[in-house]
Design a protein around this motif. Structure first.
Motif, mmCIF file in Angstrom:
data_model
loop_
_atom_site.group_PDB
_atom_site.id
_atom_site.type_symbol
_atom_site.label_atom_id
_atom_site.label_comp_id
_atom_site.label_asym_id
_atom_site.label_seq_id
_atom_site.Cartn_x
_atom_site.Cartn_y
_atom_site.Cartn_z
ATOM 1 N N ASN A 1 31.833 -21.639 -15.099
ATOM 2 C CA ASN A 1 31.107 -22.933 -15.460
ATOM 3 C C ASN A 1 30.844 -22.093 -17.076
ATOM 4 O OD1 ASN A 1 29.893 -24.266 -14.251
ATOM 5 N ND2 ASN A 1 28.823 -22.659 -13.071
ATOM 6 N N TYR A 2 30.837 -22.814 -18.207
ATOM 7 C CA TYR A 2 30.286 -22.736 -20.194
ATOM 8 C C TYR A 2 29.736 -20.944 -20.374
ATOM 9 C CZ TYR A 2 26.590 -25.230 -20.974
ATOM 10 O OH TYR A 2 25.320 -25.454 -20.915
ATOM 11 N N ASN A 3 28.593 -21.457 -19.284
ATOM 12 C CA ASN A 3 27.630 -19.920 -19.566
ATOM 13 C C ASN A 3 27.991 -18.995 -18.924
ATOM 14 O OD1 ASN A 3 26.719 -21.723 -17.292
ATOM 15 N ND2 ASN A 3 24.790 -21.710 -18.138
ATOM 16 N N CYS A 4 29.258 -18.996 -18.092
ATOM 17 C CA CYS A 4 29.195 -17.010 -17.437
ATOM 18 C C CYS A 4 28.438 -17.236 -16.939
ATOM 19 C CB CYS A 4 29.192 -16.447 -18.581
ATOM 20 S SG CYS A 4 29.834 -16.158 -20.047
ATOM 21 N N THR A 5 28.055 -18.749 -15.316
ATOM 22 C CA THR A 5 27.272 -18.869 -14.742
ATOM 23 C C THR A 5 28.672 -19.731 -13.723
ATOM 24 O OG1 THR A 5 26.523 -20.493 -14.764
ATOM 25 C CG2 THR A 5 25.641 -19.103 -15.484
ATOM 26 N N GLY A 6 28.194 -19.272 -12.091
ATOM 27 C CA GLY A 6 29.310 -19.269 -11.165
ATOM 28 C C GLY A 6 29.947 -18.728 -10.568
ATOM 29 N N GLY A 7 31.233 -19.153 -10.496
ATOM 30 C CA GLY A 7 32.215 -17.721 -9.538
ATOM 31 C C GLY A 7 32.641 -17.365 -10.903
ATOM 32 N N ALA A 8 34.023 -15.795 -10.476
ATOM 33 C CA ALA A 8 34.252 -15.796 -11.524
ATOM 34 C C ALA A 8 34.625 -14.112 -10.918
ATOM 35 C CB ALA A 8 33.394 -14.206 -12.342
ATOM 36 N N ILE A 9 35.862 -14.078 -11.460
ATOM 37 C CA ILE A 9 37.517 -12.673 -10.963
ATOM 38 C C ILE A 9 37.017 -11.843 -12.244
ATOM 39 C CG2 ILE A 9 38.506 -14.891 -9.655
ATOM 40 C CD1 ILE A 9 40.463 -14.742 -12.109
ATOM 41 N N ILE A 10 38.071 -10.759 -12.436
ATOM 42 C CA ILE A 10 37.522 -9.615 -12.989
ATOM 43 C C ILE A 10 39.121 -9.923 -13.332
ATOM 44 C CG2 ILE A 10 37.332 -7.553 -14.208
ATOM 45 C CD1 ILE A 10 34.872 -7.923 -12.482
ATOM 46 N N ILE A 11 39.439 -10.211 -14.896
ATOM 47 C CA ILE A 11 41.326 -9.576 -15.051
ATOM 48 C C ILE A 11 41.473 -8.476 -15.842
ATOM 49 C CG2 ILE A 11 41.947 -11.928 -14.761
ATOM 50 C CD1 ILE A 11 41.699 -11.791 -17.962
ATOM 51 N N ASP A 12 42.561 -7.744 -15.394
ATOM 52 C CA ASP A 12 42.921 -6.189 -16.622
ATOM 53 C C ASP A 12 43.979 -6.706 -16.822
ATOM 54 O OD1 ASP A 12 44.140 -5.556 -14.359
ATOM 55 O OD2 ASP A 12 43.258 -4.461 -13.695
ATOM 56 N N GLY A 13 44.798 -5.533 -16.695
ATOM 57 C CA GLY A 13 46.435 -5.468 -17.636
ATOM 58 C C GLY A 13 47.652 -6.126 -16.537
ATOM 59 N N SER A 14 47.153 -6.180 -14.886
ATOM 60 C CA SER A 14 48.244 -6.871 -14.426
ATOM 61 C C SER A 14 47.531 -8.240 -14.134
ATOM 62 C CB SER A 14 47.654 -6.199 -12.892
ATOM 63 O OG SER A 14 46.323 -6.308 -12.740
ATOM 64 N N GLY A 15 46.447 -8.410 -14.564
ATOM 65 C CA GLY A 15 46.300 -10.131 -14.603
ATOM 66 C C GLY A 15 46.131 -10.833 -13.306
ATOM 67 N N TYR A 16 45.966 -11.716 -13.335
ATOM 68 C CA TYR A 16 45.723 -12.892 -12.347
ATOM 69 C C TYR A 16 47.785 -13.404 -12.711
ATOM 70 C CZ TYR A 16 41.813 -12.046 -9.736
ATOM 71 O OH TYR A 16 41.081 -11.218 -8.766
ATOM 72 N N ASN A 17 48.468 -13.591 -11.714
ATOM 73 C CA ASN A 17 49.201 -14.494 -12.187
ATOM 74 C C ASN A 17 49.160 -16.490 -11.894
ATOM 75 O OD1 ASN A 17 50.371 -14.917 -9.315
ATOM 76 N ND2 ASN A 17 52.023 -13.485 -9.762
ATOM 77 N N SER A 18 48.342 -16.594 -10.680
ATOM 78 C CA SER A 18 48.046 -17.824 -10.522
ATOM 79 C C SER A 18 46.278 -18.227 -10.430
ATOM 80 C CB SER A 18 48.407 -17.862 -9.480
ATOM 81 O OG SER A 18 48.405 -19.122 -8.830
ATOM 82 N N ILE A 19 46.066 -18.556 -10.975
ATOM 83 C CA ILE A 19 44.166 -19.329 -11.582
ATOM 84 C C ILE A 19 44.330 -20.594 -10.842
ATOM 85 C CG2 ILE A 19 42.095 -18.933 -13.123
ATOM 86 C CD1 ILE A 19 43.821 -16.660 -14.304
ATOM 87 N N GLY A 20 43.550 -20.998 -10.015
ATOM 88 C CA GLY A 20 42.978 -22.756 -10.406
ATOM 89 C C GLY A 20 42.348 -23.823 -11.262
ATOM 90 N N ALA A 21 42.630 -24.246 -11.169
ATOM 91 C CA ALA A 21 41.564 -24.877 -12.248
ATOM 92 C C ALA A 21 40.530 -25.010 -12.646
ATOM 93 C CB ALA A 21 42.496 -26.834 -12.330
#
Length: 129
Positions: free
Chosen positions: A99-119
């Protein structure tokens, strides 16, 4: 009298050439268009993380930045359109929120990242620089 007229025409032609060349030499090039959104930044120098419109860290991309702990909306151009993301520094951590206000679900990325994220990515918060 034929020679001075020819000389005059040559001088007029040269003067016209100089007048045409001078403005174009003083012209400035237009700045390159930016692919990022209003909240994204132009390049990695000030960036905290790198977002891509396609999976596998490809396609249209932009850089985002901010202060640690600050929740930021990704902007209308990138809301629910980020498909892969990573930080440009291996130890940096960034939360990507539903969500726009940093609520709901979340993931944490770093240098390796996520190569497939949903919409679903709408906001982010930098954990550490």
């Amino acid at each position: 009298m034929f020679v001075p007229r020819k000389l005059l025409l040559t001088a007029v032609t040269l003067a016209g050439t100089v007048a045409l060349v001078q403005p174009s030499s003083a012209a400035q090039s237009a700045p390159a268009p930016s692919l990022g959104s209003a909240t994204g930044s132009a390049g990695p120098a000030a960036a905290s993380w790198h977002a891509f419109a396609s999976t596998g860290f490809s396609g249209l991309d932009t850089y985002f930045s901010g202060n640690p702990g600050e929740c930021k909306y990704v902007g209308d151009n990138w809301n629910d359109r980020i498909r892969s993301a990573r930080t440009e520094v291996a130890t940096r951590r960034v939360e990507l929120w539903d969500n726009y206000n940093c609520t709901g679900g979340a993931i944490i990325i770093d240098g390796s990242g996520y190569n497939s994220i949903g919409a679903w990515v709408s906001a982010y918060r930098i954990v550490n620089e």
